[in-house]
Design an enzyme around this catalytic site. Structure first.
Site, PDB file in Angstrom:
ATOM      1  N   ARG A   4       0.850  -1.191   0.000  1.00 36.11           N
ATOM      2  CA  ARG A   4       0.000   0.000   0.000  1.00 36.11           C
ATOM      3  C   ARG A   4       0.885   1.241   0.000  1.00 36.11           C
ATOM      4  NH1 ARG A   4      -3.717  -2.554  -1.623  1.00 36.11           N
ATOM      5  NH2 ARG A   4      -5.740  -2.896  -0.633  1.00 36.11           N
ATOM      6  N   HIS A  62      -1.496   0.444  -9.712  1.00 35.20           N
ATOM      7  CA  HIS A  62      -2.194  -0.422  -8.758  1.00 35.20           C
ATOM      8  C   HIS A  62      -2.882  -1.584  -9.513  1.00 35.20           C
ATOM      9  CE1 HIS A  62      -4.223  -0.611  -4.559  1.00 35.20           C
ATOM     10  NE2 HIS A  62      -4.204  -1.824  -5.106  1.00 35.20           N
TER      11      HIS A  62
END
Ligand code: NDP
Ligand code: OXD
Length: 314
Positions: free
Chosen positions: A229, A277
């Protein structure tokens, strides 16, 4: 019994269709078209707006539409007693493993240099090295980290993992807890993050961490790959480390702000690879089949699998 998708930032049409296919008898709804709130017993969410999940009086289970649950736990109004189930599925795991193996190999085989040479029509045959010359260290040895670690081990890389608890995985050195973090860093030429976003992992990839990594590898400075993350990385520290030669290169799939803003220096930095992502996308058909199976288990009185521990935050 109704099932509700709450995904304000997604185009949910494919998900609704997949869920109807996976559970043909189920009344599938899509927020904000909820209908009678009392009908909803199951929900699958990603970044639910505050009060929406809380407003479902008969909710039995909350499903995360990804392996990570930070997008759900972010909701401060989330009902405390409702169980949260996250994704643990071989399709998602294999996608992540492909990504990590690909990125490690791109650095190991110096593919960006080869691409640039071809663009410039340069026949530059430089020395290469064996996989065993590179020590890969994976932060987060859960479902995703362990699978990637085993594939990299099988390719010949020296692999270690760092997690909260000790792991016994053949041929993979295990480091556990904050007390073994520095030793883990000191043996690592390629640092991979597959950690969840929790208060404990926030900003863990900072200048001090980078400075503790090994400099004995074939590139003379370490490499960073973050697919965990964005909250885990201090962007300015990564850029400063790259510019100072303390970091050889970085591949980043996740960012503190997503989509990555056009003026971010990561886009154009010559030593940075940006991916949007996409390391391990959640496939609607696969994930809906998994959710339908968990609902069937729950209705049948069997225990739910892959429950989130809210205290730990993952
Ligand atoms: P798991 O919960 O299976 O594994 C998490 C791992 O992190 C565990 O090994 C855990 O240790 C370790 N960990 C957690 N906190 C700490 C800490 N403070 N110090 C050391 N180790 C810690 O998760 P998954 O493997 O399924 O997924 C990992 C993450 O990958 C997700 O949370 C998500 O953020 C990210 N992800 C990114 C995607 C992308 O496309 N970029 C796609 C999917 C996931 P222990 O085993 O001891 O509990
Ligand atoms: C996930 C993600 O957590 O896609 O699954 O990031």
């Amino acid at each position: 019994m109704a099932f509700l998708f709450i995904t304000p930032t997604w185009d949910t049409a494919a998900w609704v269709a997949s869920m109807r296919k996976a559970a043909p008898g189920l009344d599938v709804r899509n927020w904000p078209d909820v209908g009678n709130l009392a009908d909803v017993t199951y929900t699958a969410a990603w970044l639910p707006p505050p009060d929406v999940v809380k407003g479902l009086p008969n909710l039995k289970v909350i499903f995360s539409l990804g392996a990570g649950v930070d997008a759900i736990l972010k909701d401060p109004t989330l009902p405390q007693a409702t169980p949260i189930v996250r994704v643990n599925d071989p399709d998602l795991t294999m996608r992540m493993t492909e990504y990590i193996v690909l990125q490690v190999l791109i650095h190991h085989r110096q593919q960006r240099r080869i691409d640039e040479n071809q663009r410039r029509k340069v026949w530059d045959s430089f020395p290469t090295h064996a996989a065993s010359a590179l020590s890969v260290g994976i932060m987060g040895m859960g479902v995703l980290g362990q699978d990637a670690a085993e594939r990299l081990r099988d390719l010949g890389f020296k692999v270690a993992g760092w997690s909260r608890s000790r792991k016994m995985v053949r041929g993979i050195e295990s480091f556990a807890g904050p007390q073994e973090f520095d030793a883990f860093l000191a043996r690592t030429d390629v640092l991979v993050s597959l950690l969840p976003a929790t208060p404990d992992t926030d900003r863990v990839i900072n200048r001090a961490t980078i400075r503790k990594l090994s400099r004995k590898g074939p590139f003379g400075a370490p490499i960073l790959i973050n697919a965990g993350r964005g909250r885990q990385q201090v962007g300015e520290d990564i850029l400063a480390s790259l510019d100072a030669g303390e970091l050889h290169a970085a591949t980043l799939d996740v960012f503190a702000v997503e989509p990555l803003p056009p003026d971010s220096p990561f886009w154009t930095h010559p030593k940075v690879t940006v991916t949007p992502h996409c390391a391990a996308d959640s496939d609607p058909d696969t994930i809906c089949a998994y959710i339908a199976q968990q609902i069937a288990r729950h209705e049948d009185g069997q225990p739910l699998e892959n429950l989130v521990d809210r205290q730990r935050g993952y």
